[in-house]
Scaffold this motif. Structure first.
Motif: not given
Length: 352
Positions: A289-306
Motif C-alpha cells: 500500500g504505497i501512498p501517492r499525492i494528488r496533484s492540486m493547489d492548496k484548496t479545500g482538503d488539499c490545503v494539507k494533503f495534495c
C-alpha cells in the motif's frame, strides 16, 4: 670467434643464475606471506580511505536515502477541468517547473520499488504517475512525435529546459489505452513509451474497484490488466495502481496471484493519494500500500494533503525527504537513522 663464443656463454650462464636466484627468492614462503600481508594492509587502507571519502561526500549533500519521496498522481491534463483530478496544461507545467527548480529528478515506479534510484548527489527523486491512460496524457502525430499540450510533450519540454530533469513517468493503463482502439495503435503507443524509458504499470483492464471482492475476482481483474499489457508489448509491468485506491480484503491479493493462466508478482501496489511515500530502503516501507499525492493547489482538503502542500512541507522539512548521495550502489543516511534500514540492504549501508 672462440673468445666471443665463450663470452656469450658466460653471459647466458650469469643471466640464468640471476633468474634462478630470483626464482628461489620469490618462492621463499616467508617472503610470500609478508608480501600478502602487506598487500592486504594496503588494500584495507585504500578501502578505508575510499569509505571516508564517500562518507564525507554524503555528509556534504546531507544525503538521506531513508527519507520520503513524493509520488504524484495525475489523471487528465485538459484546458477545462471538470473534476478535481484534472489539471490544466499550464498547471501541470508549473508543477514540473517547480520540481526541476527544487532539484527533484523523475524516476519510474519500477525504479522506485526496486531501489534503483540512480540520480545525482544532492538531488531528490519524484515519481510521476498517470492513471487511466487518457489521450490528454499521451498522443502522437503522424511522425511519431508527442502532440503539443499532452502531458508527455510538456514533460519533454521541461526536461529540455532543465538538464538532468529526466523525462520519465509511469503510466497506469486500462483498456481505454489513450483513446486507441486497434491492437496495432495500442502497441504503437506502449512501445513508444517503453522505448523512451517510460514505465507501463497495471491499473486493471476494466478499472473496477477491488474492494470487497472475493480473491478469485481480484485475481481475475488484475490478471486481465496484466495480460492487456504483455500481449501488446511483451513487457511485464512491475507495479499496480489500485482503481479508486481501494484495496482488496487481503492486500496481498493485489500484489501476487494468478487467473486464467496469467500470473503476476509485483514489486509494489499504489494507493490513490494522501502522503509522500517512504524510501524503499526504510523498514516501514509497505509494498502492499504505497501512498501517492494528488496533484492540486492548496484548496479545500488539499490545503494539507495534495501536491502543492506536500512539496511545501518537504521544502521546509528538507532533512526528512530523500536526498541522494549520487551512488546507486550505496544507501546513505546519517548514522542515527540506522535502526530504520531494512536488513537485506545492510551490505549497501553508508552511515555517516
Amino acid at each position: 670467434m672462440g673468445l666471443l663464443r665463450v663470452s656469450r656463454v658466460g653471459v647466458v650462464v650469469v643471466a640464468a643464475g640471476a633468474v634462478l636466484a630470483g626464482c628461489a627468492q620469490s618462492e621463499d614462503p616467508q617472503a610470500k606471506k609478508d608480501a600478502g600481508i602487506a598487500a592486504a594492509k594496503a588494500a584495507a587502507a585504500g578501502q578505508a580511505a575510499l569509505l571516508k571519502t564517500k562518507m564525507a561526500a554524503a555528509a556534504k549533500v546531507h544525503a538521506n536515502e531513508l527519507g520520503e519521496i513524493p509520488v504524484i498522481m495525475y489523471h487528465r491534463v485538459i484546458d477545462k477541468p471538470s473534476t478535481q483530478d484534472d489539471r490544466t496544461p499550464k498547471q501541470f507545467r508549473t508543477e514540473l517547473e517547480r520540481l526541476a527548480r527544487e532539484d527533484y529528478v523523475p524516476i519510474t515506479a519500477a525504479e522506485y520499488v526496486s531501489g534503483r534510484i540512480d540520480i545525482p548527489a544532492g538531488r531528490h527523486p519524484v515519481v510521476l504517475t498517470f492513471d487511466d491512460s487518457s489521450p490528454s496524457q499521451f498522443d502522437l502525430d503522424g511522425m511519431g512525435v508527442p502532440k503539443p499540450g499532452t502531458a508527455v510533450a510538456i514533460l519533454q519540454d521541461v526536461a529540455k529546459a532543465h538538464p538532468g530533469f529526466r523525462p520519465v513517468a509511469t503510466f497506469y493503463v486500462t483498456r481505454d489505452m489513450f483513446g486507441k482502439t486497434s491492437p496495432e495503435e495500442q502497441t504503437e503507443m506502449l512501445a513508444w513509451l517503453r522505448d523512451k524509458g517510460f514505465d507501463i504499470g497495471n491499473h486493471t483492464r476494466d478499472h473496477k474497484s477491488l474492494g470487497g471482492k472475493p480473491e478469485k475476482q481480484v485475481n481475475a481483474e488484475v490478471a486481465a490488466g496484466h495480460e492487456l499489457i504483455t500481449k501488446l508489448v511483451n513487457t511485464n509491468p512491475v507495479t499496480l495502481a489500485l482503481p479508486y485506491g481501494n484495496q482488496p480484503s487481503h492486500k496481498d491479493w493485489a500484489l501476487k496471484g494468478a487467473s486464467g493462466g496469467v500470473s503476476y508478482n509485483y514489486g509494489g501496489v499504489f494507493l490513490a493519494g494522501y502522503t509522500p511515500a517512504l524510501s524503499p530502503f526504510n523498514k516501514k516501507f509497505d509494498p502492499l500500500g504505497i501512498p501517492r499525492i494528488r496533484s492540486m493547489d492548496k484548496t479545500g482538503d488539499c490545503v494539507k494533503f495534495c501536491s502543492t502542500a506536500w512539496l511545501d512541507w518537504l521544502k521546509t522539512n528538507r532533512d526528512d525527504r530523500y536526498t541522494s548521495d549520487g551512488d546507486v550502489k550505496t544507501v546513505a543516511f546519517p548514522k542515527f537513522k540506522s535502526p530504520f534500514v531494512i536488513k537485506r540492504y545492510a551490505d549497501r549501508v553508508l552511515a555517516y
